[in-house]
Design an enzyme around this catalytic site. Structure first.
Site, PDB file in Angstrom:
ATOM      1  N   TYR A 146      77.241  44.856  55.099  1.00 37.04           N
ATOM      2  CA  TYR A 146      77.866  46.186  55.042  1.00 37.04           C
ATOM      3  C   TYR A 146      79.369  46.128  55.317  1.00 37.04           C
ATOM      4  O   TYR A 146      80.084  47.075  55.035  1.00 37.04           O
ATOM      5  CB  TYR A 146      77.215  47.145  56.047  1.00 37.04           C
ATOM      6  CG  TYR A 146      75.800  47.581  55.694  1.00 37.04           C
ATOM      7  CD1 TYR A 146      75.178  47.155  54.531  1.00 37.04           C
ATOM      8  CD2 TYR A 146      75.081  48.424  56.523  1.00 37.04           C
ATOM      9  CE1 TYR A 146      73.899  47.538  54.208  1.00 37.04           C
ATOM     10  CE2 TYR A 146      73.789  48.823  56.206  1.00 37.04           C
ATOM     11  CZ  TYR A 146      73.200  48.368  55.052  1.00 37.04           C
ATOM     12  OH  TYR A 146      71.924  48.758  54.734  1.00 37.04           O
ATOM     13  N   LYS A 197      66.375  35.535  56.299  1.00 37.69           N
ATOM     14  CA  LYS A 197      65.969  35.033  54.982  1.00 37.69           C
ATOM     15  C   LYS A 197      66.514  33.612  54.884  1.00 37.69           C
ATOM     16  O   LYS A 197      67.275  33.249  53.967  1.00 37.69           O
ATOM     17  CB  LYS A 197      66.520  35.963  53.880  1.00 37.69           C
ATOM     18  CG  LYS A 197      65.943  35.700  52.498  1.00 37.69           C
ATOM     19  CD  LYS A 197      64.505  36.157  52.325  1.00 37.69           C
ATOM     20  CE  LYS A 197      63.964  35.708  50.967  1.00 37.69           C
ATOM     21  NZ  LYS A 197      62.530  35.917  50.816  1.00 37.69           N
ATOM     22  N   ASP A 229      60.910  39.402  54.065  1.00 41.32           N
ATOM     23  CA  ASP A 229      59.887  39.961  53.166  1.00 41.32           C
ATOM     24  C   ASP A 229      58.532  39.981  53.870  1.00 41.32           C
ATOM     25  O   ASP A 229      57.799  40.977  53.829  1.00 41.32           O
ATOM     26  CB  ASP A 229      59.828  39.202  51.830  1.00 41.32           C
ATOM     27  CG  ASP A 229      59.954  37.680  51.968  1.00 41.32           C
ATOM     28  OD1 ASP A 229      60.151  37.184  53.097  1.00 41.32           O
ATOM     29  OD2 ASP A 229      59.833  36.990  50.940  1.00 41.32           O
ATOM     30  N   ASP A 253      68.411  47.951  58.926  1.00 44.83           N
ATOM     31  CA  ASP A 253      68.457  49.295  58.349  1.00 44.83           C
ATOM     32  C   ASP A 253      67.150  49.572  57.598  1.00 44.83           C
ATOM     33  O   ASP A 253      66.496  50.614  57.784  1.00 44.83           O
ATOM     34  CB  ASP A 253      69.668  49.350  57.394  1.00 44.83           C
ATOM     35  CG  ASP A 253      69.994  50.753  56.921  1.00 44.83           C
ATOM     36  OD1 ASP A 253      69.345  51.708  57.381  1.00 44.83           O
ATOM     37  OD2 ASP A 253      70.908  50.887  56.079  1.00 44.83           O
ATOM     38  N   ASP A 257      63.585  51.986  58.883  1.00 43.39           N
ATOM     39  CA  ASP A 257      63.021  53.128  58.136  1.00 43.39           C
ATOM     40  C   ASP A 257      61.527  52.915  57.905  1.00 43.39           C
ATOM     41  O   ASP A 257      60.732  53.851  57.995  1.00 43.39           O
ATOM     42  CB  ASP A 257      63.722  53.316  56.782  1.00 43.39           C
ATOM     43  CG  ASP A 257      64.880  54.313  56.844  1.00 43.39           C
ATOM     44  OD1 ASP A 257      65.527  54.389  57.908  1.00 43.39           O
ATOM     45  OD2 ASP A 257      65.133  55.016  55.843  1.00 43.39           O
TER      46      ASP A 257
HETATM   47  C1  LIG Z   1      75.313  54.746  55.919  1.00 41.57           C
HETATM   48  C2  LIG Z   1      74.123  53.899  56.265  1.00 41.57           C
HETATM   49  C3  LIG Z   1      74.446  52.475  56.469  1.00 41.57           C
HETATM   50  C4  LIG Z   1      73.518  54.459  57.487  1.00 41.57           C
HETATM   51  C5  LIG Z   1      72.111  54.068  57.658  1.00 41.57           C
HETATM   52  O1  LIG Z   1      71.278  54.117  56.771  1.00 41.57           O
HETATM   53  C6  LIG Z   1      71.693  53.680  58.979  1.00 41.57           C
HETATM   54  O2  LIG Z   1      72.513  53.340  59.828  1.00 41.57           O
HETATM   55  O3  LIG Z   1      70.469  53.672  59.199  1.00 41.57           O
HETATM   56 MG   LIG Z   2      69.302  53.714  57.442  1.00 46.67          MG
END
Ligand SMILES: CC(C)CC(=O)C(=O)O
Ligand SMILES: [Mg+2]
Ligand SMILES: NC(=O)C1=CN([C@@H]2O[C@H](COP(=O)(O)OP(=O)(O)OC[C@H]3O[C@@H](n4cnc5c(N)ncnc54)[C@H](O)[C@@H]3O)[C@@H](O)[C@H]2O)C=CC1
Length: 365
Positions: A146, A197, A229, A253, A257
Site C-alpha cells: 500500500y 506468501k 491462501d 486487510d 474482512d
Molecule cells: C483504504 C483501505 C486501505 C482501508 C481498509 O480497507 C482498511 O484499512 O481495512
Molecule cells: Mg479493509
C-alpha cells in the site's frame, strides 16, 4: 469535576456511514467521559471526501494538527463513489486515511475478531465452528504494497498502459511488527501464526526469516507459518486454531474482512492502530458503506467497541472500557440487532436506536 488532566480526543467521522456510526460512538464516549470523570475533550474534524468538499484536501492541515496533538484519534470511515474518479494520490483513502496512518507512524494494527455468543446465529459459519472464537489479527499498517515505491500507471512503448505497485518491507519494519505480535501472543494463548506468501514472494521470504529470528527471544510463544491462501481457507474451515495472526498490510486487510464474517458482521469488528509508544487511532474495520449510508441502517457497534479499545490501549481507562464492552453484551442479550446481524426472533433496530440501547445499558449498569 476533579482536577484530572485534560486529554484531547480527535473525532473524525469521515464519509458515508462514518457520520452515523460516529454520532453514536461519540454519545457513548461522552457518557463514559462524564460518568467516569475521564477529563476527555472531543475535537471534531473533517477527513476524507467530506474534507475534500469543504477544504479541497482529504487531510486539511487543521485536521492533521488536531490529530497530531490528540492523545487518541477516533475515525469512522472514508471514501465513496463521489470521489472515486479523483487522481489516486488525492482520493480520500490514500490522501486521508493512509496519510494519517503514515504520518503518525501507526504501524501496529490490532483487529480482534471475537464472536459474542449471542451472535452465533448471525455468523455465516455453523455455530460449532465459531463458538468461543477469539482471534487477534496483527496487521502491519504503514508499509508493504500500500505504500511501496515505485507505483503508478505508465504507458508502454507499444501504447498499452501498465499498472504497477511495489511490495517492500525492510527488516526493521518486520521486526517492530513482530515484537508487537509476539508480546500480544505472550499475554494471550501463547500461539502466533505468521501469514505470508514465502513460496513466491522474496519480500515475505525475508518476513519469514525475521519472524524465525525474533522467535528466539520469545521461547514461551509457539510460532507457526502459513501461506496466505491456506490461511484464508483455514479461517473459514477451522478458525479456532488461530490465537494471534501476524501479517503484512494487504494480507491483513483482506483476512480481517474475512474474519469479520465469523463474528456475524463487519459491523462488529473494531481496531486499534498504534505507534511505538502506544498512541493510536481507533476505527471500525469496515468502510463507508455507500450502499446503506444515510438510511439509519449501519451497525455502530464496531465503532463503539473501538472507543472501548481506545480507553484500554491509549488512555489507560480499563474500567470505562469494560463498561462499554459489557453494555454491548447487554444490548445483544436484550435481542437488539441492526440488519447486518439480524436473525429471527430478535428486535431489528437502526443505528440511532442501537446507540440508544447501549446508552440505556450503560446507565442501568
Ligand atoms: C483504504 C483501505 C486501505 C482501508 C481498509 O480497507 C482498511 O484499512 O481495512
Ligand atoms: Mg479493509
Ligand atoms: N477504513 C476505511 O475508511 C475504509 C474505507 N473503505 C472505503 O469505503 C467505501 C466502500 O467500500 P466497500 O468495499 O463497499 O466496503 P465497506 O466495508 O464499506 O462495505 C462492505 C459491505 O459491508 C456492509 N457494511 C460495512 N459496514 C457496515 C456496518 N457498520 N453495518 C452494516 N453493514 C456494514 C456494507 O453495507 C457493504 O455491503 C469505498 O470507498 C472504500 O474505499 C473501505 C474499507 C475501509
Amino acid at each position: 469535576m476533579t482536577d484530572r488532566q485534560q486529554r484531547n480526543i480527535a473525532v473524525l467521522p469521515g464519509d458515508g456511514i462514518g457520520h452515523e456510526i460516529m454520532a453514536e460512538a461519540a454519545r457513548v464516549l461522552e457518557w463514559v467521559n462524564k460518568d467516569h470523570d475521564l477529563g476527555l475533550v472531543l475535537q471534531h474534524a473533517l477527513v476524507g471526501g467530506s474534507a475534500i468538499d469543504a477544504h479541497g484536501s482529504a487531510l486539511p492541515a487543521e485536521t492533521f494538527a488536531i490529530c497530531e496533538q490528540a492523545d487518541a484519534i477516533l475515525l469512522g470511515a472514508v471514501g465513496g463513489p463521489k470521489w472515486d474518479k479523483l487522481p489516486p494520490a488525492e482520493r480520500p483513502e490514500k490522501a486521508g486515511l493512509l496519510e494519517i496512518r503514515k504520518r503518525l507512524d501507526l504501524f501496529g494494527n490490532l483487529r480482534p475478531a471475537i464472536l459474542y455468543p449471542q451472535l452465533a446465529d448471525a455468523s455465516s459459519l455453523k455455530p460449532e465452528i465459531v463458538a468461543g472464537l477469539d482471534i487477534l489479527i496483527v496487521r502491519e499498517l504503514t508499509g508493504g504494497i500500500y505504500f511501496g515505491q515505485p507505483r503508478g500507471i505508465r504507458v508502454l512503448e507499444n501504447g498499452e498502459r501498465e499498472g504497477y505497485n511495489t511490495y517492500v518491507y525492510n527488516e526493521s519494519q518486520i521486526r517492530r511488527i513482530a515484537k508487537v505480535a509476539f508480546e500480544l501472543a505472550q499475554k494471550r494463548g501463547g500461539r502466533l501464526c505468521s501469514v505470508d506468501k514465502a513460496n513466491v514472494l522474496e519480500v515475505t521470504m525475508l518476513w519469514r526469516e525475521v519472524m524465525d529470528e525474533m522467535a528466539k527471544d520469545y521461547p514461551d510463544v509457539e510460532l507457526s507459518h502459513m501461506y496466505v491462501d491456506n490461511a484464508a481457507m483455514q479461517l473459514v474451515r477451522a478458525p479456532k486454531q488461530f490465537d494471534v495472526v501476524v501479517t503484512g498490510n494487504m494480507f491483513g486487510d483482506i483476512l480481517s474482512d474475512a474474519a469479520a464474517m465469523l463474528t456475524g458482521s463487519i459491523g462488529m469488528l473494531p481496531s486499534a492502530s498504534l505507534d511505538v509508544n502506544g498512541r493510536g487511532m481507533y476505527e471500525p474495520c469496515h468502510g463507508s458503506a455507500p450502499d446503506i449510508a444515510g438510511q439509519n441502517k449501519a451497525n455502530p457497534l464496531a465503532t463503539i467497541l473501538s472507543v472501548a479499545m481506545m480507553l484500554r490501549y491509549s488512555l489507560n481507562e480499563p474500567a470505562a472500557a469494560q463498561r462499554i464492552e459489557d453494555a454491548v453484551s447487554t444490548v445483544l442479550d436484550q435481542g437488539f440487532r441492526t440488519a447486518d446481524i439480524y436473525s429471527d426472533g430478535s428486535t431489528m433496530v437502526g443505528t440511532i436506536e442501537m446507540g440508544d440501547a447501549v446508552l440505556a445499558a450503560l446507565a442501568a449498569a
